[in-house]
Design a protein around this motif. Sequence first.
Motif, PDB file in Angstrom:
ATOM      1  N   ASP B  76     -18.898  43.669  38.566  1.00 26.61           N
ATOM      2  CA  ASP B  76     -18.810  42.760  37.427  1.00 26.61           C
ATOM      3  C   ASP B  76     -17.717  41.726  37.709  1.00 26.61           C
ATOM      4  N   PRO B  77     -17.831  40.537  37.105  1.00 27.70           N
ATOM      5  CA  PRO B  77     -16.973  39.412  37.519  1.00 27.70           C
ATOM      6  C   PRO B  77     -15.486  39.760  37.580  1.00 27.70           C
ATOM      7  N   ALA B  78     -15.018  40.559  36.636  1.00 27.73           N
ATOM      8  CA  ALA B  78     -13.593  40.893  36.642  1.00 27.73           C
ATOM      9  C   ALA B  78     -13.259  41.772  37.840  1.00 27.73           C
ATOM     10  N   GLU B  79     -14.111  42.751  38.108  1.00 20.65           N
ATOM     11  CA  GLU B  79     -13.889  43.635  39.257  1.00 20.65           C
ATOM     12  C   GLU B  79     -13.965  42.842  40.553  1.00 20.65           C
ATOM     13  N   ARG B  80     -14.897  41.907  40.579  1.00 18.86           N
ATOM     14  CA  ARG B  80     -15.069  41.083  41.767  1.00 18.86           C
ATOM     15  C   ARG B  80     -13.802  40.284  42.049  1.00 18.86           C
ATOM     16  N   ASP B  81     -13.285  39.634  41.010  1.00 19.19           N
ATOM     17  CA  ASP B  81     -12.060  38.847  41.177  1.00 19.19           C
ATOM     18  C   ASP B  81     -10.896  39.736  41.590  1.00 19.19           C
ATOM     19  N   ALA B  82     -10.823  40.930  40.998  1.00 18.84           N
ATOM     20  CA  ALA B  82      -9.725  41.844  41.347  1.00 18.84           C
ATOM     21  C   ALA B  82      -9.832  42.227  42.821  1.00 18.84           C
ATOM     22  N   PHE B  83     -11.047  42.538  43.252  1.00 16.24           N
ATOM     23  CA  PHE B  83     -11.273  42.935  44.639  1.00 16.24           C
ATOM     24  C   PHE B  83     -10.889  41.798  45.590  1.00 16.24           C
ATOM     25  N   LEU B  84     -11.380  40.590  45.297  1.00 18.26           N
ATOM     26  CA  LEU B  84     -11.103  39.439  46.157  1.00 18.26           C
ATOM     27  C   LEU B  84      -9.611  39.109  46.180  1.00 18.26           C
ATOM     28  N   ALA B  85      -8.979  39.225  45.024  1.00 16.54           N
ATOM     29  CA  ALA B  85      -7.551  38.914  44.955  1.00 16.54           C
ATOM     30  C   ALA B  85      -6.754  39.920  45.778  1.00 16.54           C
ATOM     31  N   ASN B  86      -7.118  41.188  45.648  1.00 22.65           N
ATOM     32  CA  ASN B  86      -6.417  42.229  46.394  1.00 22.65           C
ATOM     33  C   ASN B  86      -6.573  42.006  47.890  1.00 22.65           C
ATOM     34  N   ALA B 120      -6.802  48.823  36.772  1.00 29.47           N
ATOM     35  CA  ALA B 120      -7.647  50.018  36.781  1.00 29.47           C
ATOM     36  C   ALA B 120      -7.968  50.457  38.199  1.00 29.47           C
ATOM     37  N   ARG B 121      -8.244  49.476  39.051  1.00 34.21           N
ATOM     38  CA  ARG B 121      -8.662  49.850  40.400  1.00 34.21           C
ATOM     39  C   ARG B 121      -7.510  50.146  41.347  1.00 34.21           C
ATOM     40  N   PHE B 122      -6.472  49.352  41.294  1.00 36.03           N
ATOM     41  CA  PHE B 122      -5.428  49.467  42.307  1.00 36.03           C
ATOM     42  C   PHE B 122      -4.143  50.119  41.809  1.00 36.03           C
ATOM     43  N   LYS B 123      -4.083  50.437  40.524  1.00 34.02           N
ATOM     44  CA  LYS B 123      -2.907  51.098  39.937  1.00 34.02           C
ATOM     45  C   LYS B 123      -1.626  50.312  40.166  1.00 34.02           C
ATOM     46  N   ARG B 124      -1.760  49.005  40.239  1.00 32.22           N
ATOM     47  CA  ARG B 124      -0.609  48.116  40.303  1.00 32.22           C
ATOM     48  C   ARG B 124      -1.053  46.836  39.626  1.00 32.22           C
ATOM     49  N   SER B 125      -0.095  45.966  39.371  1.00 25.19           N
ATOM     50  CA  SER B 125      -0.513  44.693  38.782  1.00 25.19           C
ATOM     51  C   SER B 125      -0.776  43.679  39.881  1.00 25.19           C
ATOM     52  N   LEU B 126      -1.606  42.694  39.569  1.00 23.23           N
ATOM     53  CA  LEU B 126      -1.867  41.616  40.510  1.00 23.23           C
ATOM     54  C   LEU B 126      -0.562  40.895  40.830  1.00 23.23           C
ATOM     55  N   ASP B 253     -18.261  30.196  58.025  1.00 28.44           N
ATOM     56  CA  ASP B 253     -17.298  31.117  57.416  1.00 28.44           C
ATOM     57  C   ASP B 253     -18.027  31.885  56.322  1.00 28.44           C
ATOM     58  N   GLU B 254     -18.627  33.032  56.712  1.00 27.32           N
ATOM     59  CA  GLU B 254     -19.439  33.768  55.743  1.00 27.32           C
ATOM     60  C   GLU B 254     -18.590  34.260  54.583  1.00 27.32           C
ATOM     61  N   GLY B 255     -17.342  34.608  54.865  1.00 28.95           N
ATOM     62  CA  GLY B 255     -16.474  35.105  53.805  1.00 28.95           C
ATOM     63  C   GLY B 255     -16.390  34.109  52.666  1.00 28.95           C
ATOM     64  N   ALA B 256     -16.115  32.846  53.035  1.00 29.27           N
ATOM     65  CA  ALA B 256     -15.967  31.818  52.007  1.00 29.27           C
ATOM     66  C   ALA B 256     -17.296  31.538  51.323  1.00 29.27           C
ATOM     67  N   LEU B 257     -18.354  31.466  52.116  1.00 25.05           N
ATOM     68  CA  LEU B 257     -19.680  31.185  51.575  1.00 25.05           C
ATOM     69  C   LEU B 257     -20.082  32.246  50.554  1.00 25.05           C
ATOM     70  N   THR B 258     -19.951  33.504  50.968  1.00 25.95           N
ATOM     71  CA  THR B 258     -20.279  34.617  50.075  1.00 25.95           C
ATOM     72  C   THR B 258     -19.434  34.568  48.814  1.00 25.95           C
ATOM     73  N   ARG B 259     -18.146  34.330  49.014  1.00 26.25           N
ATOM     74  CA  ARG B 259     -17.234  34.348  47.867  1.00 26.25           C
ATOM     75  C   ARG B 259     -17.628  33.283  46.853  1.00 26.25           C
ATOM     76  N   VAL B 260     -17.815  32.063  47.300  1.00 25.71           N
ATOM     77  CA  VAL B 260     -18.112  30.988  46.355  1.00 25.71           C
ATOM     78  C   VAL B 260     -19.452  31.220  45.670  1.00 25.71           C
ATOM     79  N   VAL B 261     -20.466  31.606  46.452  1.00 29.12           N
ATOM     80  CA  VAL B 261     -21.789  31.796  45.854  1.00 29.12           C
ATOM     81  C   VAL B 261     -21.774  32.917  44.823  1.00 29.12           C
ATOM     82  N   THR B 262     -21.186  34.058  45.162  1.00 30.97           N
ATOM     83  CA  THR B 262     -21.213  35.170  44.196  1.00 30.97           C
ATOM     84  C   THR B 262     -20.334  34.903  42.980  1.00 30.97           C
ATOM     85  N   THR B 263     -19.222  34.185  43.152  1.00 33.08           N
ATOM     86  CA  THR B 263     -18.344  34.005  41.994  1.00 33.08           C
ATOM     87  C   THR B 263     -18.779  32.846  41.101  1.00 33.08           C
ATOM     88  N   ARG B 264     -19.552  31.923  41.634  1.00 32.62           N
ATOM     89  CA  ARG B 264     -19.930  30.774  40.818  1.00 32.62           C
ATOM     90  C   ARG B 264     -21.380  30.751  40.379  1.00 32.62           C
TER      91      ARG B 264
END
Lengths: 341, 309
Positions: B76-86, B120-126, B253-264
């Motif tokens: 879900d978008p929040a989990e996705r952002d948390a994962f990418l940020a981490n 919730a996922r990482f037991k620390r704050s961003l 750069d698949e990382g960037a491509l994937t990231r932008v497409v899935t988040t937007r």
Amino acid sequence: MAEGKKTTILVERGKKLNKEGEKIMTSPEECEALRKAFSGPHGVEEKSMLEILGKCNPADLTTFRKKCPYIFSEDECGFEKWDSLHMKFFEKEFLRFQRAVIQWTMHPWERDALLVRKSLEEEPPLYNLLIELACTRTSDEFLGARKAFQCLYNESVEEFVAVRVEGFQRRLLVALVSTYRYEGKQVNEAVIKLECQKLGKAIKINENNEIEEDDEVLRILTTRSKHYLKTIHKRYEEAYGSNLEEDLDDIEILKDTVNCLCAPPIYFSEILDTAMSARPTEHEKEALTRVIVTRTDVDMKDIAEEFNRKYGAPLIERIEAAARGNYRDFLVTLVKRGLAN
Amino acid sequence: MATNSVTEDCEQLRKAFAGWGTNEGLIISILAHRSSAQIKLIRETYAQTYGEDLLKDLDKELSSDFERVVVLWALDPAERDAFLANEATKRWTSSNQVLVEIACTRTSHQLLLAKQAYHARFKRSLEEDVAHHTSGDFRKLLVPLVSTYRYEGEEVNMTLAKSEAKILHEKISEKAYNHEDVIRILSTRSKAQINATLNYYKNEFGNDINKDLKTDPKDEFLAILRATVKCLTRPEKYFEKVLRLAINKRGTDEGALTRVVTTRAEIDMKIIKEEYHKRNSVTLDHAIGKDTTGDYEKMLLALVGHGDA
């Protein structure tokens, strides 16, 4: 028949006549009680006023006025005038109960948003109040306050704070009001050990201005979870023999930050004591209402215990000595309720 | 677009994993055409029905770029952002713009949800992870950017816009790019206010602020500042550029491509596509088709067309 009754009543009450031969309805004890009722330091004694003032005839009131030279000063006009400073004091003290009721009934988010606003709109600014709000509320409670602040003032807390402070104060205070701390108990002991060393190095060796410039001190205090910080506080004392807030004593906003994050009951018991001390400022006095109202359902037991330990008297006893009337009764009710939780 | 029930979707997905190999086409045809709310329901039902986490099964059955795009999409978008940020904090380099991207292109509410998911996922704050993994000027900018809960109203104070535009211009002229007021303005003001300030900046001083921040193309802090400005004011242009660079890059750069497409995909993909077409004379679909292959390509194209039809 009626004449005889009146004399009997006068005799029964042991009432005197004053110098001018006028009848006085109140006793010296009642006069003193009335003086006390008017004199705070926290609140007014409504009951005494109701019971005694109603009995007073003009002669009683003259006696009362003459017996309270700092409430009524003998003027050149030939009468005892209400002292204007005391009038202001009296108005405030009459409203102290009202303000406690408002604070108690207000939604915590609105209450805290208003307090945040006040903390930096006062001159001089009340940094410790801002730190108290940002650090003693849970992450979600303070987030609620931030949302309420935006609703009330059409700007964020961050903007509001950042533009009113500079330099080190800005770096610390903006970070404290922005951070959304993890609230769980998970900690990494290895990281704690390392960061404890960093703090020790930064604080023990440096001068104040260098401590303020130290990015790591700021980072640790403004981003780590409360549980983490309480643990580091313990480790620091074990490692260095002194505790963090003692070592940061010269930098008041850092000391307050550490106290509020690591040991709120200690912080709160200190400001309660100050509020009920001999000559508190108005802001220091207001802490009495604020702490009782905001902590009764949180950690009143711990605060009362710490208060008793540090100042040698139960909190309720001190409140009963310092506060009057409905205000006193309201505070005592809240404290008792907090102790029973 | 198929309108299966949630139960049917779960059955189909389960079937896609069954036996030898995986029916990637089936996975794409279902997941790429569900909203994040629907996917959440699918995950819950899947877990109740089969006792397993759909994401874990996807992870087991799929691989490499295709797996990453599917799994990221299924979060879900929040989990996705948390994962990418981490991920961004762990692999942080001074050229990494992912943190700025997440902090500045999300709404205040979305960023808050991401931070809650992070707890919730990482037991620390961003905030603590960003602070811990960055240093110097980068920390001074990035921590406030990820911490802030910006006011989202549209009101603008023109007097403030003028005075803050002047401050920005002054500090930039002095090359004091890390000045606390530059950081204050960019990290605390509302997006509407920042837009007004930067419009005034351009009208009064002649240049777009990003032009004035380009004095040293190699300076990575300036690059992050420019990204901050762009993400706050013109996210669709920012994303167009990320996509363009990702696709044009030798090897992609698949990382960037994937990231932008899935988040937007669910947010502003339509506008990004328009921007891309304007800038590149080919459509994004065409560019992706040329540059990627197989199931990865199919999933990307399905997501890029997610809002259409």
